[in-house]
Design a protein around this motif. Sequence first.
Motif, short mmCIF file in Angstrom:
data_model
loop_
_atom_site.label_atom_id
_atom_site.label_comp_id
_atom_site.label_asym_id
_atom_site.label_seq_id
_atom_site.Cartn_x
_atom_site.Cartn_y
_atom_site.Cartn_z
N ALA A 114 0.83 -1.21 0.00
CA ALA A 114 0.00 0.00 0.00
C ALA A 114 0.86 1.26 0.00
N THR A 115 1.88 1.31 0.81
CA THR A 115 2.71 2.52 0.90
C THR A 115 3.49 2.76 -0.38
N ARG A 116 3.95 1.68 -1.03
CA ARG A 116 4.73 1.86 -2.26
C ARG A 116 3.86 2.15 -3.48
N SER A 117 2.56 1.97 -3.32
CA SER A 117 1.67 2.24 -4.46
C SER A 117 1.39 3.73 -4.63
N ILE A 118 1.72 4.53 -3.64
CA ILE A 118 1.49 5.97 -3.70
C ILE A 118 2.72 6.63 -4.29
N GLY A 119 2.53 7.49 -5.26
CA GLY A 119 3.64 8.06 -6.02
C GLY A 119 4.36 9.21 -5.36
N PHE A 120 4.08 9.52 -4.10
CA PHE A 120 4.81 10.58 -3.42
C PHE A 120 4.93 10.21 -1.94
N SER A 121 5.66 11.04 -1.20
CA SER A 121 5.97 10.70 0.19
C SER A 121 4.71 10.67 1.04
N GLN A 122 4.70 9.70 1.96
CA GLN A 122 3.59 9.60 2.91
C GLN A 122 4.01 8.71 4.07
N ARG A 123 3.34 8.89 5.18
CA ARG A 123 3.53 8.06 6.36
C ARG A 123 2.20 7.40 6.71
N LEU A 124 2.20 6.09 6.75
CA LEU A 124 1.00 5.34 7.10
C LEU A 124 1.10 4.92 8.56
N SER A 125 0.16 5.37 9.36
CA SER A 125 0.04 4.93 10.74
C SER A 125 -1.28 4.17 10.84
N ILE A 126 -1.20 2.89 11.30
CA ILE A 126 -2.41 2.09 11.37
C ILE A 126 -2.57 1.58 12.79
N TYR A 127 -3.80 1.75 13.32
CA TYR A 127 -4.09 1.42 14.70
C TYR A 127 -5.07 0.25 14.71
N PHE A 128 -4.62 -0.94 15.27
CA PHE A 128 -5.44 -2.15 15.29
C PHE A 128 -6.10 -2.31 16.64
N LYS A 129 -7.40 -2.70 16.60
CA LYS A 129 -8.14 -2.94 17.83
C LYS A 129 -7.67 -4.23 18.51
N ASN A 130 -7.22 -5.19 17.71
CA ASN A 130 -6.74 -6.47 18.22
C ASN A 130 -5.35 -6.28 18.82
N ASP A 131 -5.26 -6.32 20.16
CA ASP A 131 -3.97 -6.07 20.81
C ASP A 131 -3.04 -7.27 20.77
N SER A 132 -3.50 -8.39 20.13
CA SER A 132 -2.58 -9.52 19.96
C SER A 132 -1.62 -9.30 18.79
N ILE A 133 -1.90 -8.26 18.00
CA ILE A 133 -1.01 -7.90 16.90
C ILE A 133 0.10 -7.02 17.47
N SER A 134 1.32 -7.34 17.17
CA SER A 134 2.46 -6.61 17.74
C SER A 134 2.58 -5.24 17.07
N GLU A 135 2.98 -4.23 17.88
CA GLU A 135 3.27 -2.92 17.34
C GLU A 135 4.58 -2.97 16.56
N TYR A 136 4.63 -2.12 15.51
CA TYR A 136 5.79 -2.17 14.61
C TYR A 136 6.08 -0.74 14.16
N TYR A 137 7.36 -0.34 14.27
CA TYR A 137 7.75 1.02 13.90
C TYR A 137 8.89 0.97 12.93
N GLN A 138 8.89 1.87 11.97
CA GLN A 138 9.97 1.97 11.00
C GLN A 138 10.77 3.24 11.26
N ALA A 139 12.08 3.13 11.03
CA ALA A 139 12.95 4.30 11.17
C ALA A 139 12.72 5.25 10.00
N ARG A 140 12.86 6.56 10.27
CA ARG A 140 12.64 7.58 9.25
C ARG A 140 13.93 8.34 9.01
N ASP A 141 14.05 8.83 7.79
CA ASP A 141 15.22 9.63 7.41
C ASP A 141 15.20 10.94 8.17
N GLU A 142 16.31 11.29 8.80
CA GLU A 142 16.39 12.52 9.58
C GLU A 142 16.33 13.76 8.69
#
Length: 603
Positions: A114-142
């Motif tokens: 989904a993120t690579r399908s967009i032709g310009f910069s964007q940040r996708l933050s997705i919040y899941f109600k199911n807390d059995s799914i682990s949180e995941y963070y990506q590093a960003r360019d400074e």
Amino acid sequence: MKLVRENRKRLGYIPIGYKLMLSYMIFIIILVSVNGYVSHMIYDTSMRKQTRMNIQGTMSQIRENVAYKVDDITRISSSLYDDYNLIQTLRVREEGKEKYYRMVQVIIPKLESATRSIGFSQRLSIYFKNDSISEYYQARDERSGPEVTEQTYDIYHLSRIKNKNWYKELPEEEYSVTMEWKQIEQDGKEDRISLIRRLVDTNDPLNLEEVGIMRFSVRLQDLFESVNFTKLGNGSMVLVKDKTGRVIYSSGSIKDSSTNEGANNIDGLVVAEASNYMTIEESMNKQGWTIVAHVPTNLIDQEAKKVRTFIIAMCILCFILFTFAGIFISRYFAKRIMKFVSVLNAFRQGDLQKRITYRGKDEFSQIATALNGMGEDVEDLINKVYLTQLQKKEAELEMLQLQINPHFLYNALSSINRLAKFGENEKLQRMVVELAKFYRLTLNSGRTMIPISSEIEQSNAYLSIQKVKYGHRMEVQFDIDVNIWPYETIKLIVQPFIENVLKHAWSGDRIHIRIVARMEGDDIIYQIIDDGMGMPQAKIDRILDSNIEIETGHGIRNIDQRIKLQYGVSYGVTIVSRRGMGTSVRIRIPAKKRKLFQDHHLN
């Protein structure tokens, strides 16, 4: 004067229509100038219309470019929204190896796609109600700037945003429709904006269960890249406003000549655009945005300036040429017309002796002759009418006066008769003395106007007569303003109301009467107030209405008519009464000083 007469004879008769025609010629020239001005305005309007159409086309293209990028993000969000397998995976609680495989084989690949399908910069933050799914963070360019491309995604638990206002304010879910563009969290500081949309389980179409929240955060500069003022011309400004009217993005700047402030002063901009800027708007209804362009009109003005300069030059030339002709013509007529005006003003001020001396063969001579004759006729007519009306008014006043005096005398003699009948000689003697005093003041050498002091003394004399009859049963209080002594009044307007109180107002065996006389502005006010039985308003109306025949109350009506005849309809008698509480009679006359006081003041 001889030369003027000879010139008049030589010129002969010139009809006034030809003279007026010269004046009309001036208006014809003005009409030509106005026509040139209107032509220029039509040309200017046509240019503005064409320019507006061109700018409108550019604005439409800008809107389409923005809509394309917005739709691109919406399309990617819809790919996650409608992914049945992803939604079902998010509903299941898994642990251990299954949890790891779900993240690696399902969730992360879909988010990366989904993120690579967009032709310009964007940040996708997705919040899941199911807390059995682990949180995941990506590093960003400074680094930051348009040259840095960000296509990252982060996974959070929905519990992180449960108490956030932007989450609480999301509207009720409508399948595949509900989404909002809003600046939240750090978007405002980082010049970003976010698309917020739910992930829902569609197994039950009537009860869409929320399983997560998607937030696509994009840079304003990337999203509104096509919103560029250079496409419209130098000095222009393009704004993007949300549905509340708040500016979320701007390109270019304009200055208000009155404040010299830039584009950030939007209130100042509103002042400027009325006269210096052309404003065009394009709406993006789905997002609630409005793209507003403010384009300076100076370029159009420069093109129209040449035509305007030519027209102004022609108007100035015509103005100079015809001004001299207008001055000559206006003086020619003004001298004659002012003669008539001066005579008419004299007539208006009462000087009907003034006449016009005019020699000529045109219509003015006929008007002068007619006006002189009219002055003579009006003077004669006014003299006749004035004398007739004056005599009529004096006769009416005298007639009303004669109606009142016998009325009082009859009542006084009746009282004397009763005292004589019962043998009360001492009271009878006092009453006769007071009656003589009263008539001495009343006759007053036949004058209708008397000093106010005499009117009050008359009333006091009358009350002295009545005290002989009523004794302690009658209480009287005088409240007199000493400032009214220099003024005069119609005689015998207070006593009849006192007599009326004693005749009709008794309520029990005692009565209290208060007599007031005071200044009120430029008027003299008399008041006769009693605490008697009162009377209904309908009776008061009948007494004061001269068009209704009445059996009683003639004296009151006569006094009201005398005052109105002497001073005018704005003066007279008013009565306020309430049953069981008493009556208040108010007599109003203008404050006119006696001649003795006027002469003393002038000296």
